[in-house]
Design a protein around this motif. Structure first.
Motif, mmCIF file in Angstrom:
data_model
loop_
_atom_site.group_PDB
_atom_site.id
_atom_site.type_symbol
_atom_site.label_atom_id
_atom_site.label_comp_id
_atom_site.label_asym_id
_atom_site.label_seq_id
_atom_site.Cartn_x
_atom_site.Cartn_y
_atom_site.Cartn_z
ATOM 1 N N VAL A 170 0.547 -0.900 -0.396
ATOM 2 C CA VAL A 170 0.163 -0.029 0.030
ATOM 3 C C VAL A 170 0.913 1.297 0.036
ATOM 4 C CG1 VAL A 170 -1.627 1.804 1.546
ATOM 5 C CG2 VAL A 170 -2.109 -1.345 1.283
ATOM 6 N N GLU A 171 1.782 1.308 0.718
ATOM 7 C CA GLU A 171 2.666 2.461 0.669
ATOM 8 C C GLU A 171 3.120 2.265 -0.820
ATOM 9 O OE1 GLU A 171 6.849 3.591 3.200
ATOM 10 O OE2 GLU A 171 5.367 2.310 4.264
ATOM 11 N N GLY A 172 4.026 1.447 -1.153
ATOM 12 C CA GLY A 172 4.860 1.766 -2.627
ATOM 13 C C GLY A 172 4.132 2.483 -3.576
ATOM 14 N N ALA A 173 2.106 1.775 -3.996
ATOM 15 C CA ALA A 173 1.747 2.293 -3.925
ATOM 16 C C ALA A 173 1.442 3.799 -3.719
ATOM 17 C CB ALA A 173 -0.152 1.550 -4.642
ATOM 18 N N ALA A 174 0.921 3.793 -2.889
ATOM 19 C CA ALA A 174 0.807 5.053 -2.345
ATOM 20 C C ALA A 174 1.565 6.389 -2.946
ATOM 21 C CB ALA A 174 0.576 5.915 -0.893
ATOM 22 N N LYS A 175 2.861 5.773 -3.134
ATOM 23 C CA LYS A 175 4.266 7.002 -3.416
ATOM 24 C C LYS A 175 4.598 6.504 -5.093
ATOM 25 C CE LYS A 175 7.613 6.022 -0.034
ATOM 26 N NZ LYS A 175 8.651 5.266 1.241
ATOM 27 N N GLY A 176 3.378 5.929 -5.947
ATOM 28 C CA GLY A 176 4.050 5.708 -7.116
ATOM 29 C C GLY A 176 3.008 7.099 -7.786
#
Length: 45
Positions: free
Chosen positions: A38-44
């Motif tokens: 979820v964190e990676g998706a948010a940063k993307g």
């Protein structure tokens, strides 16, 4: 009646999740991986 069905579904879901993890430590790792995704998706975005 709806409450009973909802409670049964929640119980089955809980059992499936716990059976998949096998241990509390495994559950913690699974939750951590989901958080990282979820964190990676948010940063993307």
């Amino acid at each position: 009646m709806k409450r009973l069905v909802a409670l049964m579904m929640l119980s089955l879901f809980s059992v499936a999740v716990l059976a998949g993890c096998n241990t509390v430590a495994g559950a913690g790792k699974d939750v951590q991986k989901v958080g990282e995704k979820v964190e990676g998706a948010a940063k993307g975005h």
